[in-house]
Design an enzyme around this catalytic site. Structure first.
Site, PDB file in Angstrom:
ATOM      1  N   GLU A   1       8.958 -46.558  17.665  1.00 49.65           N
ATOM      2  CA  GLU A   1       9.121 -47.270  16.397  1.00 49.65           C
ATOM      3  C   GLU A   1       9.900 -46.461  15.367  1.00 49.65           C
ATOM      4  OE1 GLU A   1       5.219 -48.572  15.243  1.00 49.65           O
ATOM      5  OE2 GLU A   1       5.022 -49.882  16.989  1.00 49.65           O
TER       6      GLU A   1
ATOM      7  N   GLU B   1       5.175 -52.248  23.816  1.00 46.03           N
ATOM      8  CA  GLU B   1       3.855 -52.569  23.272  1.00 46.03           C
ATOM      9  C   GLU B   1       3.815 -54.068  23.024  1.00 46.03           C
ATOM     10  OE1 GLU B   1       2.866 -50.439  19.731  1.00 46.03           O
ATOM     11  OE2 GLU B   1       3.405 -48.484  20.558  1.00 46.03           O
TER      12      GLU B   1
END
Length: 699
Positions: free
Chosen positions: A311, A431
């Site tokens: 991220e 994810e």
């Protein structure tokens, strides 16, 4: 995982399977001086096309003497326009287009090739250009002499184009990523700060990994936060004990036959995010960590893979475009460092994220440009997926798996399939889950709606050849008992890998505690299956007596419901299953209820609860409005507040807790709360805030 996810409405752009139009021409070219032999061949391909847009790949082969610096020109026959290019600088004047080399691909040896690509737009048509010039001279296929044109061929439409990123030694990245499906995240463990048990999970054991493998998972992502586990500059030596722990879990996982993905996790927001203002120090630290990891794992099996950053996000940039450039620099440094470290790292699959691991088209295009620049075959792209934000956290009335949730899912997966998979670049959804699903916070996402989401994610990922890795920080698998906290959720996820499961408009049927019992109907979402019957335990219910089916409408008769509710005690009195020709049966709870009631209360902004007799019902959401009808409290763009963060039912205590976070953003004066329950009941309650004091009563 981080909490920085914003749900946005996305309109789907339909993907049209791209036909590859290879146009090969021969001709002459002047290169250098008048005595030089000249010739070239151009292949122009359209691997993907959609309404109003397309992606093109262009390959130029030099058949004559070597050139240093090239310009390719052509004319669009249908008025197309280039909107974004990679591996070349593309300019246009009307339909006339010019592509010039970049600094790193200026030279083309004899019989050598150079490739570039672009995204374009079209309206009336997308006819491929039929002639090209290289350095001002027409290309038609031979070195001098009379050209012998190669016939134009147009293969059948295919989701996988014949062109792909420049090959490097090693295996098939699409096959590798496909073999990793499905994957599971060892969440809140080695990414936890400061150590593996700090966020509530027990130490990892071989038994845990054996369980994961036995449940059908083929890969494990091991998020690792390294920030607190290395020494100072300039070498930033890794803590040997921490590295040994990570290495041990990698060894155990590989021994179980799992593919393994290791990354830099919360480092992304702890120090990597300062890169724009501290480039030298951050790059030195980043490369020092990856150099040590590359050395440690250099000779490990190719089933070990690495992800550059989790991220990624940056502070102090002018916006996402500059942040994309920061990420490009780090991703390129990571890949080149790994390749130069030798051993199996020279061909190991490496995984690169988009900015924020977001699947918006701008972020995907930026990563595409990076991958094309690298020209490395063994690269996979990664994004994360936590669903339509209002549904994922239950805000703004997002209580159901509705058309918005479905469209968000389809649009996001379509974009990554079109941008990467259709070009032979595999995608790992590193994810996925729902942001607010957690066994410690029951009721935020209603179970049946949750099951619909899990079923759909599995299906839509499967048909687009995306590998998914479930984010599990302990919410799904209880790592102490090694049992699924909800077996039905696991069963639905597992089934979605190979087939579709039917669902229904609801998994609860509410029957009033008093009065006549009447029939109830549900809409079946068959998803390609056929309905086969209802069962309670080992007893089959009788078609025509207990239920009827008309098209996709399932109706439970009054007589069957009367029997199922029994004494009509509050709550679930029976559970039946709808069975279908494929997939997992759909459970339906038969619930007895009366409309909930509430009582007056006093308290403070830091401690206020509403006495609530739920009487068999369950809370779905809550609205908060001022006297003029405008939204009150946090997220003042919607009257529907976020479940649990602003209000929370406490069923054993017969109360609804109003959180301090709610009152922190409420003006003094009256606020009307409207509580929505899953039975369809709505009740109003008025609270009045005066400083830190709060009073309330049924409205």
């Amino acid at each position: 995982m981080s909490s920085q996810y914003l749900g946005k409405t996305r309109r789907r752009i339909g993907l049209i399977a791209g036909a590859v139009a290879a146009l090969m021409m021969a001709g002459t070219m002047v290169a250098g001086n008048a005595q030089a032999a000249a010739g070239c061949r151009v292949a122009y391909a359209v691997p993907s096309q959609w309404q109003g847009g397309f992606t093109a790949d262009v390959s130029v082969t030099n058949l004559g003497d070597a050139v240093d610096g090239w310009t390719l020109g052509w004319t669009f026959p249908s008025g197309q326009r280039v909107t974004q290019a990679w591996n070349a600088t593309v300019t246009a004047s009307g339909d006339q287009v010019t592509a010039k080399n970049l600094s790193y691909n200026a030279a083309i040896a004899t019989n050598g090739s150079v490739s570039f690509g672009f995204n374009g737009s079209w309206s009336g048509g997308n006819t491929a250009p039929t002639s090209f010039t290289l350095n001002g001279v027409a290309c038609t296929g031979n070195v001098g002499g009379t050209p012998t044109p190669t016939p134009t061929t147009t293969p059948p439409p295919s989701p996988t184009p014949t062109t792909s990123p420049s090959p490097s030694p090693g295996g098939d990245p699409m096959a590798t990523v496909a073999a990793m499906q499905p994957g599971w995240n060892l969440g809140n463990t080695y990414d936890a700060i400061p150590d593996e048990t700090a966020w509530g999970n027990p130490p990892v054991t071989p038994a845990l990994l054996q369980k994961i493998r036995s449940q059908g998972y083929r890969s494990i992502r091991i998020p690792v936060t390294w920030s607190n586990h290395h020494g100072p500059a300039p070498t930033y030596p890794l803590d040997p004990a921490w590295l040994a722990k990570v290495r041990q879990v990698v060894d155990w996982s590989l021994a179980e036959g799992l593919y393994v993905l290791v990354n830099l996790h919360h480092d992304s927001w702890q120090w990597i995010n300062t890169y724009p203002g501290d480039r030298t120090n951050v790059m030195n630290r980043y490369t020092a960590l990856w150099t040590q990891l590359a050395t440690t794992f250099r000779d490990y099996s190719s089933k070990l893979t690495f992800e550059s950053i989790n991220e990624p996000q940056f502070t102090g940039t002018s916006g996402d475009a500059q942040s994309d450039e920061m990420l490009r620099e780090l991703n390129v440094a990571f890949v080149r460092l790994m390749r130069q470290s030798g051993g199996n790292n020279a061909t190991r699959l490496l995984v690169l994220p988009t900015l924020y691991t977001n699947s918006n088209q701008e972020r995907l295009d930026a990563l595409t440009a990076t991958i094309d620049q690298l020209g490395d075959r063994n690269i996979a792209a990664t994004v994360h997926f936590y669903g339509w934000w209002p549904f994922s956290v239950n805000i703004a009335g997002g209580t159901r798996y509705d058309a918005n949730v479905e469209q968000d899912l389809v649009d996001g997966f379509d974009r990554v399939q079109r941008t990467f998979v259709s070009r032979g670049i595999p995608v790992i959804v590193g994810e996925w889950a729902l942001l607010s699903y957690d066994y410690t916070r029951p009721g935020i996402i209603e179970r049946g709606e949750l099951l619909k989401f899990f079923e759909a994610v599995g299906y839509h990922a499967r048909i687009r050849k995306l590998t998914t890795m479930l984010w599990d920080a302990g919410s799904f698998l209880d790592r102490n008992t090694l049992q699924w906290r909800d077996q039905g959720i696991y069963d639905m996820m597992k089934a979605s890998l190979t087939t579709r499961s039917a669902t229904a408009s609801a998994d609860q049927v509410y029957v009033p505690r008093t009065g006549a019992v009447t029939s109830r109907s549900l809409t079946l979402n068959l998803n390609g299956a056929t309905f086969q019957g209802l069962r309670q335990g080992s007893t089959n219910l009788v078609n025509g007596t207990d239920y009827t089916v008309s098209g996709s409408t399932l109706t439970l008769t009054a007589s069957a419901l009367t029997r199922l509710v029994g004494s009509r005690a509050y709550g679930v009195n029976a559970t039946i299953e709808a069975r279908f020709s494929q997939g997992v049966p759909w459970q339906i709870s038969i619930v007895t209820y009366d409309p909930p009631t509430q009582a007056a209360a006093t308290g403070t902004t830091s401690s206020f609860t509403i006495p609530t007799r739920f009487r068999g019902d369950q809370l779905a959401t809550m609205e908060a409005t001022y006297a003029d009808g405008s939204p009150a409290g946090p997220a003042n763009w919607t009257p529907y507040k976020e479940f649990w963060s602003t209000f929370q039912p406490d069923y054993p205590a017969n109360t609804i807790i109003m959180k301090p976070e709610f009152f922190a953003e409420v003006k003094d004066g009256p606020v009307t709360l409207t509580f929505h329950f899953w039975s369809g009941t709505k009740i109003k309650y008025q609270v009045t805030k005066s400083g830190t004091s709060v009073t309330g009563a049924p409205a």
